[in-house]
Design a protein around this motif. Structure first.
Motif, mmCIF file in Angstrom:
data_model
loop_
_atom_site.group_PDB
_atom_site.id
_atom_site.type_symbol
_atom_site.label_atom_id
_atom_site.label_comp_id
_atom_site.label_asym_id
_atom_site.label_seq_id
_atom_site.Cartn_x
_atom_site.Cartn_y
_atom_site.Cartn_z
ATOM 1 N N ALA A 1 0.836 -1.211 0.000
ATOM 2 C CA ALA A 1 0.000 0.000 0.000
ATOM 3 C C ALA A 1 0.868 1.258 0.000
ATOM 4 O O ALA A 1 0.561 2.230 -0.702
ATOM 5 N N GLU B 1 2.502 1.566 -3.462
ATOM 6 C CA GLU B 1 1.496 1.945 -4.456
ATOM 7 C C GLU B 1 1.134 3.424 -4.331
ATOM 8 O O GLU B 1 1.028 4.136 -5.328
ATOM 9 N N GLU B 2 0.998 3.908 -3.106
ATOM 10 C CA GLU B 2 0.693 5.325 -2.887
ATOM 11 C C GLU B 2 1.814 6.216 -3.419
ATOM 12 O O GLU B 2 1.569 7.220 -4.084
#
Length: 115
Positions: free
Chosen positions: A77, A80-81
């Motif tokens: 996460a 990906e951010e």
């Protein structure tokens, strides 16, 4: 790993297990609580990562095992951010392209050997 999938190289699996043990010691050493990490563990973790990086992958199972190892160090996460912000900016360097490929491999490798 599924029974019909080729396995990662046994030597690579051992390297990853050793890396994970060193990384667990590093994490348990208190670095997150503001205390400096022990320099010896930092060197050992860096040396193991270099050995993993230098291990000659013989196919997709080895690459996915390396990606699964990386996913434990760099939460999907978060990565990906970070990459989405680069995409939104309209400009990315080769490092971000490489991390984007690594992210794809980490997602592909979820649930495989060493994940």
């Amino acid at each position: 790993a599924r029974a019909d999938e080729p396995a990662a190289s046994p030597k690579l699996v051992r390297l990853i297990a050793k890396h994970d043990r060193i990384n667990a010691l590093l994490n348990a050493s208190g670095g997150d609580s503001g205390i400096d990490y022990p320099k010896g563990l930092i060197r050992a973790a860096g040396a193991m990562r270099a050995r993993l990086l230098g291990f000659p992958s013989r196919g997709l199972p080895d690459i996915l095992a390396k990606a699964a190892c990386m996913a434990r160090l760099y939460p999907l996460a978060d990565l990906e951010e970070e990459l989405n912000s680069k995409v939104a900016s309209g400009h990315a360097y080769i490092d971000e392209v490489a991390l984007g490929i690594a992210l794809d491999l980490m997602k592909l490798g979820e649930g495989t050997l060493c994940a």
